[in-house]
Write a protein that holds these residues in place. Structure first.
Motif, PDB file in Angstrom:
ATOM      1  N   ASP A   1       0.693  -1.017   0.213  1.00 12.33           N
ATOM      2  CA  ASP A   1       0.328   0.346   0.073  1.00 12.33           C
ATOM      3  C   ASP A   1       1.261   1.122   0.026  1.00 12.33           C
ATOM      4  O   ASP A   1       2.033   1.320   0.665  1.00 12.33           O
ATOM      5  CB  ASP A   1      -0.142   0.123   0.835  1.00 12.33           C
TER       6      ASP A   1
ATOM      7  N   TRP B   1       0.599   5.588  -0.579  1.00 11.13           N
ATOM      8  CA  TRP B   1      -0.714   7.029  -0.184  1.00 11.13           C
ATOM      9  C   TRP B   1       0.537   7.993  -1.142  1.00 11.13           C
ATOM     10  O   TRP B   1       1.595   8.357  -0.480  1.00 11.13           O
ATOM     11  CB  TRP B   1      -0.543   7.604   0.678  1.00 11.13           C
TER      12      TRP B   1
ATOM     13  N   HIS C   1      -4.493   7.062  -1.731  1.00 14.05           N
ATOM     14  CA  HIS C   1      -4.320   5.629  -1.868  1.00 14.05           C
ATOM     15  C   HIS C   1      -3.682   4.842  -3.146  1.00 14.05           C
ATOM     16  O   HIS C   1      -4.941   4.516  -4.523  1.00 14.05           O
ATOM     17  CB  HIS C   1      -5.238   4.556  -1.020  1.00 14.05           C
TER      18      HIS C   1
END
Length: 69
Positions: free
Chosen positions: A36, A38, A43
């Motif tokens: 993940d 950002w 995101h």
């Protein structure tokens, strides 16, 4: 609220590092891509896949075809 932020989620499944040690192992060691990420508060990498991957991949393939023809 504050300004949007850039963040990366790193995994340490074996519990081998904390703080700078974890970051050093991730940067300089063998590892997988972040699951993940950002950027500017958005995101953009979710479960290891960039949200625009298909579009970027298609554009890259088209440019490569033109360059090689």
């Amino acid at each position: 609220m504050g300004a949007p932020s850039d963040l990366v989620a790193l995994a340490d499944p074996l519990g081998l590092g904390q703080g700078d040690a974890l970051l050093d192992r991730w940067i300089f060691g063998k590892h997988e891509a972040p699951r993940d990420d950002w950027a500017a508060g958005a995101h953009v990498v979710q479960a290891g896949r960039h949200i625009h991957r298909d579009t970027v991949q298609a554009r890259f393939a088209e440019v490569l075809r033109r360059v090689l023809s």
